[in-house]
Motif scaffolding. Structure first.
Motif, short mmCIF file in Angstrom:
data_model
loop_
_atom_site.label_atom_id
_atom_site.label_comp_id
_atom_site.label_asym_id
_atom_site.label_seq_id
_atom_site.Cartn_x
_atom_site.Cartn_y
_atom_site.Cartn_z
N GLN A 86 0.83 -1.20 0.00
CA GLN A 86 0.00 0.00 0.00
C GLN A 86 0.87 1.26 0.00
N GLN A 87 1.92 1.26 0.82
CA GLN A 87 2.80 2.43 0.88
C GLN A 87 3.52 2.62 -0.45
N ARG A 138 3.93 5.96 -5.51
CA ARG A 138 3.86 6.08 -6.97
C ARG A 138 2.80 7.09 -7.39
N VAL A 139 1.67 7.11 -6.69
CA VAL A 139 0.58 8.05 -7.02
C VAL A 139 1.02 9.48 -6.70
N ALA A 140 1.72 9.68 -5.59
CA ALA A 140 2.14 11.01 -5.17
C ALA A 140 3.25 11.55 -6.08
N ALA A 141 4.00 10.69 -6.73
CA ALA A 141 5.13 11.15 -7.56
C ALA A 141 4.74 11.65 -8.89
#
Length: 95
Positions: free
Chosen positions: A86-87, A92-95
């Motif tokens: 999950q982390q 990946r989504v935040a980048a």
């Protein structure tokens, strides 16, 4: 016909065994009375032969094998793996 004399084994009283092992004599006597290990009983006194003492110690000897994983350990490991995935996705989504 000649007979050979009977060789008696060395007998160690439970009191002495408890003292050498550093455990309460009462606990050792209770285990003997519950027949949790083999011993010799003469009257009210209980003894261990040399072979019985070796077997007794072998029973309680802890090996160097890896500890078995309990269900709780397995569940914790699965949770750690899930959180790690999950982390990774969140990074990946935040980048």
């Amino acid at each position: 016909m000649t007979t050979t004399p009977l060789a008696l084994p060395g007998l160690t009283p439970l009191k002495e065994v408890a003292g050498r092992l550093g455990i309460p004599e009462r606990r050792l006597r209770e285990r003997a009375a519950a027949r949790q290990f083999t011993h010799v009983r003469i009257g009210k006194e209980r003894y261990l032969t040399d072979d019985q003492l070796e077997a007794f110690l072998a029973t309680y000897t802890v090996g160097r094998t890896a500890p078995k994983k309990t269900d709780r350990d397995k569940a914790l490991e699965q949770t750690r793996e899930r959180l790690s995935r999950q982390q990774g996705r969140q990074r990946r989504v935040a980048a």
